[in-house]
Design a protein around this motif. Structure first.
Motif, PDB file in Angstrom:
ATOM      1  N   GLY A   1     -15.160   6.361  25.374  1.00  0.00           N
ATOM      2  CA  GLY A   1     -14.562   7.342  24.478  1.00  0.00           C
ATOM      3  C   GLY A   1     -13.516   6.703  23.571  1.00  0.00           C
ATOM      4  O   GLY A   1     -12.893   5.699  23.923  1.00  0.00           O
ATOM      5  N   LEU A   2     -13.323   7.301  22.398  1.00  0.00           N
ATOM      6  CA  LEU A   2     -12.314   6.817  21.459  1.00  0.00           C
ATOM      7  C   LEU A   2     -10.961   7.398  21.869  1.00  0.00           C
ATOM      8  O   LEU A   2     -10.662   8.553  21.599  1.00  0.00           O
ATOM      9  N   THR A   3     -10.155   6.601  22.535  1.00  0.00           N
ATOM     10  CA  THR A   3      -8.867   7.065  23.061  1.00  0.00           C
ATOM     11  C   THR A   3      -7.722   6.313  22.385  1.00  0.00           C
ATOM     12  O   THR A   3      -7.923   5.293  21.724  1.00  0.00           O
ATOM     13  N   CYS A   4      -6.506   6.826  22.611  1.00  0.00           N
ATOM     14  CA  CYS A   4      -5.312   6.149  22.092  1.00  0.00           C
ATOM     15  C   CYS A   4      -5.161   4.773  22.727  1.00  0.00           C
ATOM     16  O   CYS A   4      -4.665   3.837  22.093  1.00  0.00           O
ATOM     17  N   ASN A   5      -5.588   4.649  23.978  1.00  0.00           N
ATOM     18  CA  ASN A   5      -5.502   3.359  24.673  1.00  0.00           C
ATOM     19  C   ASN A   5      -6.363   2.317  23.974  1.00  0.00           C
ATOM     20  O   ASN A   5      -5.966   1.156  23.816  1.00  0.00           O
ATOM     21  N   LEU A   6      -7.546   2.733  23.514  1.00  0.00           N
ATOM     22  CA  LEU A   6      -8.440   1.815  22.815  1.00  0.00           C
ATOM     23  C   LEU A   6      -7.845   1.409  21.466  1.00  0.00           C
ATOM     24  O   LEU A   6      -7.846   0.226  21.090  1.00  0.00           O
ATOM     25  N   LEU A   7      -7.296   2.369  20.726  1.00  0.00           N
ATOM     26  CA  LEU A   7      -6.694   2.066  19.432  1.00  0.00           C
ATOM     27  C   LEU A   7      -5.448   1.205  19.573  1.00  0.00           C
ATOM     28  O   LEU A   7      -5.150   0.371  18.715  1.00  0.00           O
ATOM     29  N   SER A   8      -4.721   1.398  20.686  1.00  0.00           N
ATOM     30  CA  SER A   8      -3.519   0.586  20.898  1.00  0.00           C
ATOM     31  C   SER A   8      -3.872  -0.880  21.119  1.00  0.00           C
ATOM     32  O   SER A   8      -3.054  -1.769  20.861  1.00  0.00           O
ATOM     33  N   GLN A   9      -5.095  -1.154  21.594  1.00  0.00           N
ATOM     34  CA  GLN A   9      -5.502  -2.547  21.789  1.00  0.00           C
ATOM     35  C   GLN A   9      -5.701  -3.257  20.449  1.00  0.00           C
ATOM     36  O   GLN A   9      -5.565  -4.478  20.367  1.00  0.00           O
ATOM     37  N   ILE A  10      -6.008  -2.498  19.395  1.00  0.00           N
ATOM     38  CA  ILE A  10      -6.067  -3.097  18.054  1.00  0.00           C
ATOM     39  C   ILE A  10      -4.683  -3.574  17.657  1.00  0.00           C
ATOM     40  O   ILE A  10      -4.510  -4.679  17.134  1.00  0.00           O
ATOM     41  N   SER A  11      -3.659  -2.747  17.930  1.00  0.00           N
ATOM     42  CA  SER A  11      -2.274  -3.149  17.634  1.00  0.00           C
ATOM     43  C   SER A  11      -1.870  -4.369  18.440  1.00  0.00           C
ATOM     44  O   SER A  11      -1.146  -5.238  17.945  1.00  0.00           O
ATOM     45  N   THR A  12      -2.356  -4.471  19.672  1.00  0.00           N
ATOM     46  CA  THR A  12      -2.061  -5.642  20.508  1.00  0.00           C
ATOM     47  C   THR A  12      -2.646  -6.908  19.898  1.00  0.00           C
ATOM     48  O   THR A  12      -1.985  -7.951  19.849  1.00  0.00           O
ATOM     49  N   LEU A  13      -3.872  -6.815  19.407  1.00  0.00           N
ATOM     50  CA  LEU A  13      -4.510  -7.981  18.776  1.00  0.00           C
ATOM     51  C   LEU A  13      -3.773  -8.386  17.501  1.00  0.00           C
ATOM     52  O   LEU A  13      -3.657  -9.577  17.199  1.00  0.00           O
TER      53      LEU A  13
END
Length: 460
Positions: A398-410
């Motif tokens: 699922g498209l979650t905030c946790n997944l999007l936050s990993q983009i910020s981590t990268l």
């Protein structure tokens, strides 16, 4: 204040307008300071260095007390307030203790009461966005500190975010915003070229024991030679990296490789085309590890490319990232090095038949110089990144905030970089590019069991 500005302008080329604006806003300590200034811009634009130097010069040349702190280091409000108080009231024998903002305002007003009429106070807070995570009254009080203490005091907040991200339900006092834009290519070259004398002296010291190379270096390494090198260097690096400190480090590292054939006598210092052919490969190799601080052993300096690749492999294999973050990184690399019109053919199983025309076959018969993985990364949108991510990932997520936050981590790890719209990740309008190289992503693919080459247009 004119003396302060004139002393800073040679130290910060291309920032003359910002220095002049700061000088006009703050003025002399006998004049009234603005209550708060918000200085923002991308990383590597000189916010911290410029502010620190400005405060230092004001402290030396004027009757001003200064304090500079990093909000990241202040993990509690109490620590931050005590650091500020110790800096602004240095003559106290014992360290002053404060428990909250009310104590801080009272002690600052009482202890720092000016003994002369024209004394000023300047406070600079780096990474000011962290103030939003402290007590709710910290940021509003800092913005109104001049009014609450009746001192000639100015608070300078430094951050990468625009001030709109600081607004809350209770509202904040108005501040003067000053934006430091990223350097363009000409400005970046001018800043790098300002190190010429230092770089030349280092080279002369390095070859002090070798008379032949020392003579060649003295004759060949001129300002024109160095500017030609920087022009070639930025033609490779500027698109992928705008961080001036990183560019300075990498430019100095690669200069010795560029100079090698000149010192050996095989290439003339004015033959730019042959020097470019010599340096092109090492520059592209260095581009894939610009933020990684990989150094080659001195005793194995001859086999430059092999050692670089080996270091990249070790780093990629030891990189501790979440499972989905590794697939996001692979998807970002594919988005950066494949044309958008090829996505359907690469990632959709039933995309229909494609006719092979001669012009299509000839267009794909690329030489190494024309390959996308060699030319450098292109920008892509968040939507395209997520579409490729879901296409290459076998399981459903699922498209979650946790997944999007990993983009910020990268992005934070410098494996991805923003091209535009860095504040609009959740809206999907941001554009990024991948900063890692082919060898690095191939090793990441091996770790998760994914064949990256199979989805690159260069290898089809």
């Amino acid at each position: 204040m004119e003396a302060v500005c004139s002393s800073l302008e040679p130290l910060f080329p291309c920032r003359e307008a910002a220095i002049e604006t700061l000088g006009e806003l703050i003025g002399d300590s006998s004049e009234a300071y603005p209550s708060a200034i918000y200085l923002f811009g991308h990383s590597g634009t000189g916010k911290t260095a410029l502010t620190r130097a400005f405060l230092k010069e004001c402290g030396k040349r004027q009757n001003v007390r200064t304090a500079h702190l990093n909000a990241i280091e202040c993990y509690t409000t109490k620590i931050m307030l005590e650091i500020l108080l110790d800096s602004l009231v240095p003559e106290q024998g014992d360290a002053l203790k404060v428990d909250n903002m009310l104590d801080f305002v009272e002690q600052l007003r009482r202890q720092a009461a000016p003994r002369v009429d024209d004394q000023g106070f300047l406070i600079a807070v780096d990474n000011a966005e962290r103030l939003r995570d402290m007590d709710a009254n910290v940021l509003p009080v800092l913005l109104r500190l001049q009014e609450l203490t009746n001192l000639n005091l100015c608070v300078i907040l430094l951050s990468q975010l625009p001030f709109e991200k600081f607004y809350n339900k209770t509202g904040l006092s108005e501040v003067i915003c000053l934006h430091l834009a990223q350097y363009n290519k000409a400005e970046t070259q001018r800043i790098l070229a300002s190190d010429f004398e230092q770089v030349r002296n280092q080279l002369l010291e390095q070859f002090a024991q070798d008379k032949k190379r020392l003579e060649i270096c003295q004759e060949a390494v001129t300002e024109d030679f160095y500017n030609n090198y920087l022009n070639l260097f930025l033609s490779v690096f500027y698109k992928a990296c705008r961080d001036v400190p990183e560019l300075q480090l990498t430019a100095r590292k690669c200069l010795s490789i560029y100079l090698e054939p000149v010192l050996d006598g095989t290439v003339d210092a004015t033959d730019i085309s042959r020097l470019w052919r010599h340096i092109a490969g090492p520059l592209r190799s260095a581009l894939t590890q610009i933020y990684m601080r990989i150094e080659k052993p001195a005793e194995e300096a001859e086999d430059f490319t092999a050692i670089e690749d080996q270091s990249v492999r070790k780093l990629a294999q030891s990189l501790e990232l979440p499972y989905y973050a590794k697939f996001l990184l692979i998807a970002a690399f594919l988005a950066s090095h494949n044309a958008a019109n090829q996505d359907k053919r690469l990632f959709v199983k039933h995309h229909g038949k494609q006719r092979k025309r001669m012009q299509t076959v000839n267009a794909r018969a690329k030489t190494a110089e024309k390959m996308s993985t060699t030319l450098g990364p292109k920008s892509f949108s968040i939507d395209r990144l997520l579409a490729i991510f879901y296409a290459i990932l076998e399981e459903k997520v699922g498209l979650t905030c946790n997944l999007l936050s990993q983009i910020s981590t990268l992005v934070h790890l410098k494996l991805l970089s923003f091209v535009s719209g860095e504040q609009n990740i959740m809206e999907g309008s941001a554009r990024l590019q991948c900063t890692i190289g082919l060898e690095f992503v191939l090793q990441i693919g091996k770790v998760v069991g994914f064949n990256v080459r199979q989805y690159l247009c260069d290898f089809m």
